[in-house]
Write a protein that holds these residues in place. Structure first.
Motif, PDB file in Angstrom:
ATOM      1  N   ALA A   1     -34.358 -76.879 -12.694  1.00 48.91           N
ATOM      2  CA  ALA A   1     -35.736 -76.488 -12.990  1.00 48.91           C
ATOM      3  C   ALA A   1     -36.247 -75.481 -11.959  1.00 48.91           C
ATOM      4  CB  ALA A   1     -36.632 -77.725 -13.016  1.00 48.91           C
ATOM      5  N   ASP A   2     -35.919 -75.709 -10.685  1.00 52.92           N
ATOM      6  CA  ASP A   2     -36.329 -74.769  -9.632  1.00 52.92           C
ATOM      7  C   ASP A   2     -35.686 -73.398  -9.856  1.00 52.92           C
ATOM      8  OD1 ASP A   2     -37.826 -76.723  -8.440  1.00 52.92           O
ATOM      9  OD2 ASP A   2     -36.336 -77.217  -6.901  1.00 52.92           O
ATOM     10  N   TYR A   3     -34.411 -73.418 -10.233  1.00 52.35           N
ATOM     11  CA  TYR A   3     -33.699 -72.158 -10.466  1.00 52.35           C
ATOM     12  C   TYR A   3     -34.312 -71.410 -11.655  1.00 52.35           C
ATOM     13  CZ  TYR A   3     -30.025 -68.944 -11.916  1.00 52.35           C
ATOM     14  OH  TYR A   3     -29.332 -67.829 -12.307  1.00 52.35           O
ATOM     15  N   VAL A   4     -34.601 -72.129 -12.735  1.00 48.48           N
ATOM     16  CA  VAL A   4     -35.193 -71.496 -13.920  1.00 48.48           C
ATOM     17  C   VAL A   4     -36.550 -70.899 -13.570  1.00 48.48           C
ATOM     18  CG1 VAL A   4     -36.150 -71.925 -16.210  1.00 48.48           C
ATOM     19  CG2 VAL A   4     -33.938 -72.904 -15.580  1.00 48.48           C
ATOM     20  N   ALA A   5     -37.349 -71.618 -12.782  1.00 53.43           N
ATOM     21  CA  ALA A   5     -38.661 -71.103 -12.377  1.00 53.43           C
ATOM     22  C   ALA A   5     -38.516 -69.843 -11.531  1.00 53.43           C
ATOM     23  CB  ALA A   5     -39.426 -72.176 -11.607  1.00 53.43           C
TER      24      ALA A   5
ATOM     25  N   GLU B   1     -38.778 -63.905 -10.902  1.00 57.08           N
ATOM     26  CA  GLU B   1     -38.107 -62.648 -10.572  1.00 57.08           C
ATOM     27  C   GLU B   1     -38.099 -61.695 -11.763  1.00 57.08           C
ATOM     28  OE1 GLU B   1     -34.240 -63.583  -9.107  1.00 57.08           O
ATOM     29  OE2 GLU B   1     -34.994 -64.627  -7.329  1.00 57.08           O
ATOM     30  N   ARG B   2     -37.877 -62.238 -12.929  1.00 63.96           N
ATOM     31  CA  ARG B   2     -37.842 -61.407 -14.142  1.00 63.96           C
ATOM     32  C   ARG B   2     -39.180 -60.704 -14.355  1.00 63.96           C
ATOM     33  NH1 ARG B   2     -36.460 -65.155 -18.596  1.00 63.96           N
ATOM     34  NH2 ARG B   2     -38.720 -65.436 -18.746  1.00 63.96           N
TER      35      ARG B   2
ATOM     36  N   LEU C   1     -40.589 -46.782 -16.668  1.00 63.39           N
ATOM     37  CA  LEU C   1     -39.534 -47.170 -17.597  1.00 63.39           C
ATOM     38  C   LEU C   1     -40.097 -48.097 -18.674  1.00 63.39           C
ATOM     39  CD1 LEU C   1     -36.564 -47.839 -15.144  1.00 63.39           C
ATOM     40  CD2 LEU C   1     -37.106 -45.737 -16.391  1.00 63.39           C
ATOM     41  N   VAL C   2     -39.382 -48.190 -19.769  1.00 61.66           N
ATOM     42  CA  VAL C   2     -39.729 -49.102 -20.852  1.00 61.66           C
ATOM     43  C   VAL C   2     -38.874 -50.351 -20.682  1.00 61.66           C
ATOM     44  CG1 VAL C   2     -39.762 -49.445 -23.345  1.00 61.66           C
ATOM     45  CG2 VAL C   2     -40.305 -47.187 -22.380  1.00 61.66           C
ATOM     46  N   VAL C   3     -39.510 -51.518 -20.672  1.00 65.49           N
ATOM     47  CA  VAL C   3     -38.788 -52.765 -20.433  1.00 65.49           C
ATOM     48  C   VAL C   3     -38.955 -53.682 -21.632  1.00 65.49           C
ATOM     49  CG1 VAL C   3     -38.463 -54.717 -18.875  1.00 65.49           C
ATOM     50  CG2 VAL C   3     -39.226 -52.513 -17.964  1.00 65.49           C
ATOM     51  N   ALA C   4     -37.844 -54.090 -22.205  1.00 66.81           N
ATOM     52  CA  ALA C   4     -37.876 -54.964 -23.381  1.00 66.81           C
ATOM     53  C   ALA C   4     -38.197 -56.396 -22.964  1.00 66.81           C
ATOM     54  CB  ALA C   4     -36.527 -54.915 -24.091  1.00 66.81           C
ATOM     55  N   PRO C   5     -38.849 -57.173 -23.853  1.00 68.37           N
ATOM     56  CA  PRO C   5     -39.082 -58.597 -23.561  1.00 68.37           C
ATOM     57  C   PRO C   5     -37.744 -59.312 -23.351  1.00 68.37           C
ATOM     58  CG  PRO C   5     -40.358 -57.885 -25.464  1.00 68.37           C
ATOM     59  CD  PRO C   5     -39.412 -56.772 -25.161  1.00 68.37           C
ATOM     60  N   SER C   6     -37.738 -60.301 -22.464  1.00 73.14           N
ATOM     61  CA  SER C   6     -36.495 -61.008 -22.158  1.00 73.14           C
ATOM     62  C   SER C   6     -36.771 -62.477 -21.923  1.00 73.14           C
ATOM     63  CB  SER C   6     -35.833 -60.412 -20.922  1.00 73.14           C
ATOM     64  OG  SER C   6     -34.711 -61.179 -20.509  1.00 73.14           O
ATOM     65  N   SER C   7     -35.859 -63.322 -22.382  1.00 77.81           N
ATOM     66  CA  SER C   7     -35.927 -64.756 -22.105  1.00 77.81           C
ATOM     67  C   SER C   7     -34.714 -65.199 -21.303  1.00 77.81           C
ATOM     68  CB  SER C   7     -35.980 -65.553 -23.426  1.00 77.81           C
ATOM     69  OG  SER C   7     -37.143 -65.234 -24.153  1.00 77.81           O
ATOM     70  N   GLY C   8     -33.893 -64.248 -20.890  1.00 72.99           N
ATOM     71  CA  GLY C   8     -32.695 -64.563 -20.130  1.00 72.99           C
ATOM     72  C   GLY C   8     -32.864 -64.285 -18.649  1.00 72.99           C
ATOM     73  N   ASN C   9     -31.749 -64.254 -17.933  1.00 74.02           N
ATOM     74  CA  ASN C   9     -31.785 -64.005 -16.496  1.00 74.02           C
ATOM     75  C   ASN C   9     -31.573 -62.519 -16.185  1.00 74.02           C
ATOM     76  OD1 ASN C   9     -29.094 -63.902 -17.260  1.00 74.02           O
ATOM     77  ND2 ASN C   9     -28.357 -64.717 -15.303  1.00 74.02           N
TER      78      ASN C   9
ATOM     79  N   ILE D   1     -30.231 -55.302 -15.958  1.00 71.57           N
ATOM     80  CA  ILE D   1     -30.280 -55.680 -14.548  1.00 71.57           C
ATOM     81  C   ILE D   1     -30.450 -57.183 -14.458  1.00 71.57           C
ATOM     82  CG2 ILE D   1     -31.415 -55.316 -12.332  1.00 71.57           C
ATOM     83  CD1 ILE D   1     -32.604 -52.740 -13.455  1.00 71.57           C
ATOM     84  N   THR D   2     -29.487 -57.856 -13.872  1.00 70.22           N
ATOM     85  CA  THR D   2     -29.547 -59.301 -13.718  1.00 70.22           C
ATOM     86  C   THR D   2     -30.423 -59.672 -12.526  1.00 70.22           C
ATOM     87  OG1 THR D   2     -27.326 -59.554 -14.652  1.00 70.22           O
ATOM     88  CG2 THR D   2     -28.170 -61.393 -13.339  1.00 70.22           C
ATOM     89  N   VAL D   3     -31.245 -60.692 -12.686  1.00 70.17           N
ATOM     90  CA  VAL D   3     -32.001 -61.223 -11.555  1.00 70.17           C
ATOM     91  C   VAL D   3     -31.200 -62.377 -10.962  1.00 70.17           C
ATOM     92  CG1 VAL D   3     -34.237 -60.469 -12.410  1.00 70.17           C
ATOM     93  CG2 VAL D   3     -33.384 -62.702 -13.074  1.00 70.17           C
TER      94      VAL D   3
END
Length: 277
Positions: free
Chosen positions: A43-47, A52-53, A65-73, A105-107
């Protein structure tokens, strides 16, 4: 240890073509223990990833820049600056994934690593200083001629403060800059009298400090310049080699981390213009 969720028919196909060796007993026990005890850490990691995202998204949007919506990392950015951002981050040792039309770009989900990422993005897209090596970049000491046009340096200096980081003694560096009419554009000069020689990042950091800058680009002509820049978190660029041995020297520059090879200081005007500077 991993798992797949699918319709029964698909699971049957997976079993038919899957590996012959399933997870061992200890691996299954470790996975079960982790599922039973690791909920708070996950849970801490997901938060942290969500935080960061959002921060990275806002930073990239602020840079145009244009940034697409994201639900991933990760975030996916599009726009004319993504090719340069990909190269600049790679020059600073941060890998991203270049896809058609954009950049993934991965967070990292780790505060220290994320601070490094955002600092690198700022250096790439919003530099607040331009640093140059002297010999081989601004002047040719052996041939006693300027390599950078005075008016080009003046234009660059009106956009961002300019510093010179050189292994030459101060008296020589100052006289050479004066002789070729470049001194007036240089706000900070770090020489062999001020700090250890490159590839130590100390002279690059000192130059940034004297310019009251936190990020920037450095244009050099040898691997030591680039390694010093990388160590200081400054985007490393290199002058494209010419003449005998140019191809081998270019390979050494890329191996040292050159984000891009350019013809000379004038090329920075085009890069800055592409970023809307």
């Amino acid at each position: 240890v991993g798992y797949a969720l699918a319709a029964p028919a698909v699971v049957g196909w997976l079993r038919a073509v899957g590996g012959a060796f399933p997870c061992g007993t200890w691996a299954r026990r470790a996975a079960a223990h982790r599922l039973a005890t690791g909920a708070a850490e996950v849970a801490d990691y997901v938060a942290q990833v969500r935080h960061e995202r959002q921060v990275l998204r806002e930073q990239l949007l602020a840079a145009g820049l244009v940034v697409a919506p994201s639900s991933g990392n990760f975030v996916f950015a599009e726009g004319p600056g993504v090719a340069w951002l990909h190269e600049a981050l790679l020059g600073l040792g941060i890998a991203t994934r270049r896809l058609a039309g954009g950049l993934r770009i991965t967070v990292p989900g780790q505060p220290e690593a994320f601070a490094r990422l955002t600092a690198a993005v700022a250096a790439a897209l919003a530099p607040n200083a331009l640093l140059f090596d002297l010999d081989g970049v601004l002047v040719d000491l052996y041939a006693r001629r300027a390599l950078a046009a005075k008016d080009v340096l003046e234009v660059l200096g009106r956009q961002l403060p300019i510093g010179v980081v050189t292994s030459c003694p101060r008296r020589l560096a100052e006289s050479v800059l004066e002789r070729h009419g470049l001194a007036a554009s240089v706000r900070a000069l770090v020489t062999a009298d001020d700090a250890p020689a490159k590839p130590d990042p100390a002279p690059v950091r000192l130059c940034l400090s004297r310019l009251q800058a936190t990020s920037g680009w450095l244009l050099g002509d040898n691997p030591g310049d680039l390694l010093a820049a990388r160590g200081a978190g400054v985007v490393p660029l290199a002058v494209t080699p010419v003449g005998v041995g140019a191809e081998a020297h270019a390979a050494r520059l890329r191996a040292a981390g050159a984000a891009r090879l350019v013809a000379g200081p004038a090329a920075l005007l085009e890069l800055l213009a592409a970023l809307g500077r």
